[in-house]
Design a protein around this motif. Structure first.
Motif, mmCIF file in Angstrom:
data_model
loop_
_atom_site.group_PDB
_atom_site.id
_atom_site.type_symbol
_atom_site.label_atom_id
_atom_site.label_comp_id
_atom_site.label_asym_id
_atom_site.label_seq_id
_atom_site.Cartn_x
_atom_site.Cartn_y
_atom_site.Cartn_z
ATOM 1 N N VAL A 39 46.949 33.160 33.980
ATOM 2 C CA VAL A 39 45.767 34.024 33.995
ATOM 3 C C VAL A 39 45.194 34.178 35.402
ATOM 4 O O VAL A 39 44.532 35.176 35.702
ATOM 5 N N SER A 244 46.518 41.758 31.121
ATOM 6 C CA SER A 244 45.653 40.663 30.665
ATOM 7 C C SER A 244 45.867 40.433 29.186
ATOM 8 O O SER A 244 45.828 41.379 28.392
ATOM 9 N N ALA A 245 46.074 39.182 28.823
ATOM 10 C CA ALA A 245 46.219 38.839 27.407
ATOM 11 C C ALA A 245 44.880 38.947 26.685
ATOM 12 O O ALA A 245 44.829 39.119 25.477
ATOM 13 N N GLY A 246 43.780 38.841 27.453
ATOM 14 C CA GLY A 246 42.450 38.870 26.851
ATOM 15 C C GLY A 246 42.047 40.220 26.305
ATOM 16 O O GLY A 246 41.211 40.300 25.404
ATOM 17 N N VAL B 51 29.316 42.024 30.024
ATOM 18 C CA VAL B 51 30.736 41.942 30.397
ATOM 19 C C VAL B 51 30.872 41.522 31.856
ATOM 20 O O VAL B 51 31.771 40.742 32.217
ATOM 21 N N ASN B 52 29.972 41.998 32.699
ATOM 22 C CA ASN B 52 30.020 41.565 34.102
ATOM 23 C C ASN B 52 29.714 40.077 34.233
ATOM 24 O O ASN B 52 30.353 39.367 35.014
ATOM 25 N N LEU B 55 32.846 38.166 33.067
ATOM 26 C CA LEU B 55 33.948 38.196 34.035
ATOM 27 C C LEU B 55 33.622 37.369 35.272
ATOM 28 O O LEU B 55 34.516 36.850 35.936
ATOM 29 N N PRO B 59 36.262 34.174 34.407
ATOM 30 C CA PRO B 59 37.235 35.260 34.216
ATOM 31 C C PRO B 59 38.440 34.817 33.389
ATOM 32 O O PRO B 59 38.968 35.596 32.604
ATOM 33 N N ALA B 60 38.854 33.555 33.559
ATOM 34 C CA ALA B 60 40.040 33.104 32.828
ATOM 35 C C ALA B 60 39.801 33.161 31.319
ATOM 36 O O ALA B 60 40.686 33.542 30.551
ATOM 37 N N ALA B 62 37.886 35.203 29.700
ATOM 38 C CA ALA B 62 37.818 36.590 29.219
ATOM 39 C C ALA B 62 39.161 37.300 29.305
ATOM 40 O O ALA B 62 39.371 38.301 28.616
ATOM 41 N N LEU B 63 40.068 36.802 30.133
ATOM 42 C CA LEU B 63 41.302 37.556 30.411
ATOM 43 C C LEU B 63 42.566 36.910 29.854
ATOM 44 O O LEU B 63 43.630 37.508 29.900
ATOM 45 N N ALA B 64 42.450 35.682 29.340
ATOM 46 C CA ALA B 64 43.633 34.982 28.820
ATOM 47 C C ALA B 64 43.665 35.056 27.293
ATOM 48 O O ALA B 64 42.704 35.474 26.651
ATOM 49 N N TYR B 65 44.778 34.598 26.734
ATOM 50 C CA TYR B 65 44.829 34.342 25.292
ATOM 51 C C TYR B 65 43.727 33.351 24.948
ATOM 52 O O TYR B 65 43.258 32.584 25.798
ATOM 53 N N THR B 275 39.703 38.227 23.634
ATOM 54 C CA THR B 275 38.764 37.310 24.289
ATOM 55 C C THR B 275 37.846 38.065 25.243
ATOM 56 O O THR B 275 36.726 37.629 25.501
ATOM 57 N N PHE B 276 38.319 39.179 25.746
ATOM 58 C CA PHE B 276 37.513 40.042 26.619
ATOM 59 C C PHE B 276 36.269 40.516 25.854
ATOM 60 O O PHE B 276 35.134 40.426 26.341
ATOM 61 N N THR B 280 32.297 38.874 26.109
ATOM 62 C CA THR B 280 31.207 39.826 26.323
ATOM 63 C C THR B 280 30.114 39.636 25.270
ATOM 64 O O THR B 280 28.920 39.541 25.591
#
Lengths: 401, 401
Positions: A39, A244-246, B51-52, B55, B59-60, B62-65, B275-276, B280
């Motif tokens: 990530v 991104s997976a997310g 969301v900001n 992130l 960030p990890a 919100a952006l990972a599995y 997760t994103f 959020t």
């Protein structure tokens, strides 16, 4: 007194891998067990820009329900992405956006499999695919593979014998095998599918993660050259490993009749995939940042893969056999038992976890006839220094008496 | 030659409502047909901030599995949200985050329904629930309702007669009925469920959308008072109507044994919800903005509901009967045929669409014994001026010879 659950649950269990992952919280452990991308390679600034652009440009599109098929601008971007990879005849209306490519599989299974139907997968293959098919009542049959992907002669015999409802393949940088189906075998599989009218699912989450040279064209791209094959071919793609997976975004391309049914099933499964995530991805792709992101990811994974393969050769020598992968996230290996060394990957992994390193024993990836000497190593998330240290621990664990 | 699809598709069709929606693109049409909230009421600035923050903070995450169960901080926020609504004994580990509450239903159906099993729903009920259950092979049986929700005497007879696998209810501001199950009936349903060991699904996407006074406590909150009922009760919640449908977030609360199985099924359906989107929503809820958003949404919908009900009474008088709702998104009405007026809601809707206004005929909402005189009107997305004009057009269409 318990509730009486559906019969379909009887043949499926929470994955053994999932249980293994609970051990990985141990402090200081070096993990080659993951099945996910790194990530920290995500373009967080680019995604931040994209979501702000999406919320500014059209907040209603990002915040409301959306069409079950997917958000129009994202479908257009994904079609263009596929066109650039040789699938020149794919248009936006031939794909549906899914909640990860896992949902693509789930929808195809829901549309195709009646209890008792047979499904052929690679042995070994992605565990969650086996379980997904079994939840719809499938009998899952395993076709042998080598480092060039599935053995097509064997596959042909199995198809003729079992008349399966579908064949599920990860032809490019397979999970867990790392193997890539050769161009010639791809065409033979397509011809077999067309001849027997058997649906083939091409699951392709890793194809963009090549190290030096691109892999053979996808079966979807090649289907133009094999009459009748496109009508029996479904293709699952994913942004999880490249963006991104997310965001949890995948897509599914299928012949019109089947696509319409997957959309109907999706309507009653999750109605639509997050438009918030879809609008963000559409902005990201439109901004043209993906090629740079991909170039970075490829070079990092190439270096890690090379480091892992060299370290394994140096440390374990004849005790471990494997073919270095040309892309993807995984090295698939086998304990040879040379010089009387251990041949049980489960036992080795238990010793490794005690020494602070982990991989995944290969047995759970087989729908049948598991090979207990096999294992999967992911090079995606450990940096070069950790890879050396991890392999040193693995070596010590193997030599342990 | 066609592919041979799964048998489960034989008893399900793409919804008639979906076909109707294709007509609604007509320029100038005033639609009471929607089943969705007004996206312009979304707190877009608050979601942008959230969301900001997500992130930036992690960030990890919100952006990972993520975990199949859901993102920890969101599960905590949702548990607190439920606790504040009287479900004081709900903790984060008793809920799983779902890809909208539609997925909650899909997972419960996957866990519970074997082909041929029976399911009882309200007549009328949410169309996508009927279809979802049928896709798992359920025979769907309809229990009669009135303006106080399901008729419990009739439900009891149906349960004893059919021994259903589950009972699906929208007890608060039902879709399409707008009806709310009384406190006394809620307790009787819980007692019936406990006595017969029948799973009840309480689908509650609308309960927070009350106009003046809160509705009776949820069946989940009341289950504490009815011994044995909590073990046979599942509750589906959603952020779609109160925060944003675009995030595509719902949650499912179920007894431990059932919850574990829904998580297993989710693992092989979509692995995890974005997760994103989850990160959020967690930031949004933590920022404490939801109460203000809800207050605004409630007052706008209250005004629109009152406007629609008054306009219908003034314009259509005895020709249309309905009970004004106390919350939610819908008015459920019936053409009485008074003074020889039209009694076919389908025909009325066809005339209405020609005159630039639309609603949804009620028939598709019935699993059986459809009442062709019924219809559903949503007041959620039309402003006051449009409501007056829309009802004027409906009146003209009804009087048309």
């Amino acid at each position: 007194m318990s509730l009486h659950f559906a019969n379909r649950l009887n043949q499926v269990e929470t994955s053994a891998i999932r249980e293994l992952f609970k051990l990985l919280g141990k402090p200081g452990i070096i993990s080659f067990a993951g099945g996910f991308p790194d990530v920290t390679l995500c373009d967080a600034p680019g995604i931040t820009e994209a979501v702000n652009a999406a919320l500014k440009a059209d907040p209603a599109a990002a915040l409301a329900y959306g069409a079950t098929e997917g958000y129009g601008p994202l479908r257009e971007q994904l079609a263009a992405f596929m066109q650039a990879k040789g699938c020149t005849d794919v248009s936006a209306d031939q794909l549906v956006v899914t909640t990860g490519s896992q949902q693509g599989m789930d929808l195809l299974a829901k549309c195709m499999i009646s209890p008792g139907d047979k499904v052929i997968v690679e042995g070994p293959t992605f565990l969650a695919a086996i379980q997904c098919f079994r939840l719809y009542g499938a009998e899952v049959i395993s076709a042998p593979i080598d480092s060039d992907g599935v053995d097509v002669d064997a596959l042909e015999r199995l198809v003729d014998e079992h008349q399966p409802k579908l064949i599920y393949l990860i032809p490019t940088f397979g999970n867990p095998s790392g193997a890539t189906l050769t161009l010639e075998r791809r065409k033979r599989v397509l011809a077999l599918a067309a001849r027997t009218r058997t649906l083939v699912i091409e699951d392709d989450p890793y194809g963009d993660l090549y190290f030096d040279t691109p892999p053979p064209a996808s079966m979807l791209a090649l289907s133009r050259e094999v009459p009748g094959s496109r009508e029996v071919l479904a293709h699952c793609g994913s942004l999880s490993k490249i963006l991104s997976a997310g965001l949890r975004l995948g897509w599914l391309i299928a012949p019109p009749e089947l696509l319409a049914r997957t959309i109907m099933c999706k309507q009653f499964s999750d109605a639509n995939t997050s438009t918030f995530a879809q609008a963000t991805a559409a902005q990201y792709l439109a901004a043209g940042r993906l090629p740079d992101t991909l170039a970075k990811v490829r070079s990092v994974y190439a270096q890690r893969a090379q480091t892992l393969c060299s370290a394994l050769e140096d440390g374990l020598g004849q005790a471990l056999s494997f073919v270095p992968p040309q892309g993807g996230l995984f090295v698939w290996a086998r304990l040879t038992g040379a010089d009387g060394a251990l041949q049980d990957a489960g036992e080795w992994n238990r010793r490794c976890v005690e020494r602070g390193v982990a991989f995944v024993p290969g047995a759970p990836f087989f729908a049948a006839q598991a090979d207990p000497a096999t294992l999967r190593l992911s090079f995606a998330t450990a940096d070069v220094e950790k890879i050396f240290e991890g392999v040193a621990r693995m070596t010590a664990a193997l030599l342990q008496r």
